[in-house]
Design an enzyme around this catalytic site. Structure first.
Site, PDB file in Angstrom:
ATOM      1  CB  CYS A  16      -1.064   0.050   1.225  1.00 20.23           C
ATOM      2  SG  CYS A  16      -2.156  -1.325   1.429  1.00 20.23           S
ATOM      3  N   GLY A  42      -0.332   0.680  -5.094  1.00 22.48           N
ATOM      4  CA  GLY A  42      -1.562   0.067  -4.875  1.00 22.48           C
ATOM      5  C   GLY A  42      -2.673   0.503  -5.911  1.00 22.48           C
ATOM      6  CG  ASN A 117       3.113   0.342   3.409  1.00 27.08           C
ATOM      7  OD1 ASN A 117       4.319   1.087   3.171  1.00 27.08           O
ATOM      8  ND2 ASN A 117       2.947  -0.357   2.660  1.00 27.08           N
ATOM      9  CB  CYS A 252      11.257  -4.230   2.850  1.00 26.02           C
ATOM     10  SG  CYS A 252      10.930  -5.275   1.408  1.00 26.02           S
ATOM     11  CE1 TYR A 258       8.260  -4.379 -10.410  1.00 25.69           C
ATOM     12  CE2 TYR A 258       7.054  -5.085  -8.242  1.00 25.69           C
ATOM     13  CZ  TYR A 258       6.972  -4.678  -9.648  1.00 25.69           C
ATOM     14  OH  TYR A 258       5.645  -4.837 -10.291  1.00 25.69           O
ATOM     15  CG  ASP A 362      11.734  -6.885 -10.938  1.00 27.23           C
ATOM     16  OD1 ASP A 362      11.126  -7.390 -10.241  1.00 27.23           O
ATOM     17  OD2 ASP A 362      11.236  -6.358 -12.053  1.00 27.23           O
TER      18      ASP A 362
END
Length: 486
Positions: A16, A42, A117, A252, A258, A362
């Protein structure tokens, strides 16, 4: 109806995007522009909630920001100097309007709107306990758990109630919360999902990515630190709280590979520059004799540039993308469906016919995308088709707000690299190593004791508990045992 983009059905779906404005003129209009910039995070639904100093106003809709929030009457119905918004791709909860965020509730302390998110990995367990105690849920979203935890907290102040709620949840969350006292922006203790702060005149702005600041003309101030809560009061004061103590951050790693737009800055690093560095490292680790380096559009472009620059092989556009095709197209039969694939992407036959090419993408998820691409290149006359992937093999599912297929559907879980190469019918297939990926990000290598990122989709090293998943696994074991007994 099916997607006309043959490369969109085999990507990890971003979770999100969130955007908030505190103390800004025409706040909802600024939020709408910011959400446009975050649309890639999103595409399923969007929503905006505003506060005019007395009342909260919300408009939520299925579909894109454009068409739902580009009309004057919609923005006029969202008055006030504070507003927050959300673009959604569902990772938990059904696809329906009741799950579209921001979620809003009237608490004892007043109105409470939240945009999230990420993903709460113990949401189901907490939800069951809340329902047992009498809570009534209006959605199937994991985000609503936070609202109920705040509402039922025994602490006195709203801030303490909110902190109490966050200490009861696991997983990944970047949150923007609007209350009658002001706006709160916070990030989970590991900082798995991104969140940044900017300034536009006297207004303070929060967003998932810095590219949203560029679109609205705001200045980037800094990232919200992992475990930090930033409060902007109605009179413009800014306070920072760190209720979780010192933590070892694990943002992350796939944001760099990506998810984020290449023109964003993540943790003070240019996403575009990092992706070029990944491509260069990929060329060092996995060279190939080829005539051209060709990106899989659009996400493979920066890594392909880096690969070409490092290898000395010319960069060319061997796959041309049309930007004027809608998201869906009625497909009456298999033959037309096959033709519909080329509405969005088509091989540049004049360039690649008779040539040895190296394709840069990717990631590989299910493998269906790579199979289509290799087939497209073969049909266009390529002499050899080699694939190089700008991330390690995706072997594990993500439980932190990314819609990953079940692990059994991940090609890298089922096959080794040789088997994957055979599956996609490539002449060769190679991935960047996990240490090479860390090197491209400025780290010497992945430290097995204290890795700098969440890389669980590659390594299986999950940085938090996965309570709901563990409970489900135990339940499945009992069900299988019962079946055997019967």
């Amino acid at each position: 109806m099916i997607t006309t983009n043959p490369f969109d059905d085999d990507k990890l779906r971003e979770e999100c995007g969130i955007f908030g404005v505190s103390n800004g003129e025409t706040a909802s209009a600024i939020v709408a522009l910011g959400l446009h910039a975050l649309q890639h995070r999103g595409q399923e639904a969007a929503g905006i909630t505003s506060w005019d100093g007395q009342d909260f106003h919300t408009h939520r809709a299925m579909g894109h920001v454009a068409g739902n929030f580009d009309r004057d009457e919609v923005i006029r119905a969202l008055p006030g100097m504070s507003a927050c918004g959300h673009v959604r791709y569902s990772t938990t909860g059904e696809t329906s309007l009741r799950n579209v965020q921001p979620l809003y509730a009237e608490l004892n302390s007043g109105g409470f709107a939240i945009a999230h998110n990420g993903n709460i990995s113990n949401a189901m367990k907490v939800r069951r306990e809340l329902i047992r105690r009498g809570s009534i849920f209006q959605s199937t979203s994991d985000t609503e758990v936070i609202i109920h935890l705040v509402a039922t907290s025994s602490y006195r102040t709203l801030l303490d109630k909110f902190i109490d709620a966050l200490k009861q949840v696991e997983g990944a969350y970047s949150l923007i919360v609007m209350t009658t006292e002001g706006m709160i922006a916070c990030r989970d203790p590991l900082g798995i999902r991104p969140l940044v702060m900017g300034k536009l005149g006297e207004a303070i702005i929060f967003a998932s990515e810095t590219v949203a600041f560029d679109v609205v003309g705001a200045d980037y101030v800094r990232s919200i630190d992992p475990g930090e809560l930033v409060i902007v009061t109605n009179d413009g004061q800014i306070r920072s709280h760190r209720p979780f103590g010192e933590t070892h951050a694990r943002p992350c790693i796939f944001e760099h590979v990506y998810f984020s737009r290449p023109d964003s800055i993540i943790d003070n690093s240019s996403v575009y520059s990092v992706r070029k560095a990944i491509g260069a490292q990929l060329a060092i680790e996995n060279p190939v004799d080829a005539d051209y380096v060709i990106p899989v559009p659009d996400s493979g472009v920066p890594a392909a540039i880096g690969y070409a620059q490092q290898s000395g092989i010319p960069f060319e556009l061997g796959i041309i993308r049309s930007h004027y095709i809608g998201r869906t197209f009625i497909q009456p039969g298999d033959k037309v469906r096959h033709l519909g694939v080329k509405l969005k992407h088509n091989a540049n036959r004049a360039l690649i016919e008779g040539k040895k090419i190296v394709l840069i993408d990717d990631s590989i998820v299910r493998g269906t995308t790579s199979l289509k691409i290799v087939q497209m290149m073969r049909e266009a006359g390529a002499a050899e088709v080699h694939m190089r992937i700008a991330s390690p093999p995706t072997k594990h599912s993500c439980f932190y707000g990314v819609d990953t297929p079940e692990r059994t559907k991940l090609l890298a879980h089922k096959l080794d690299v040789g088997g994957m190469q055979d599956f996609i019918h490539a002449d060769s297939l190679s991935f960047i190593s996990i240490d090479g990926l860390y090197k491209a990000l400025g780290e010497a290598k992945r430290a097995d004791i204290r890795p700098q990122y969440c890389d669980a989709c590659f390594t299986g090293d999950y940085p938090t508990k996965l309570t709901d998943q563990d409970d489900a696994a135990v339940t499945n074991q009992f069900e299988l045992l019962a079946e055997r007994v019967v």
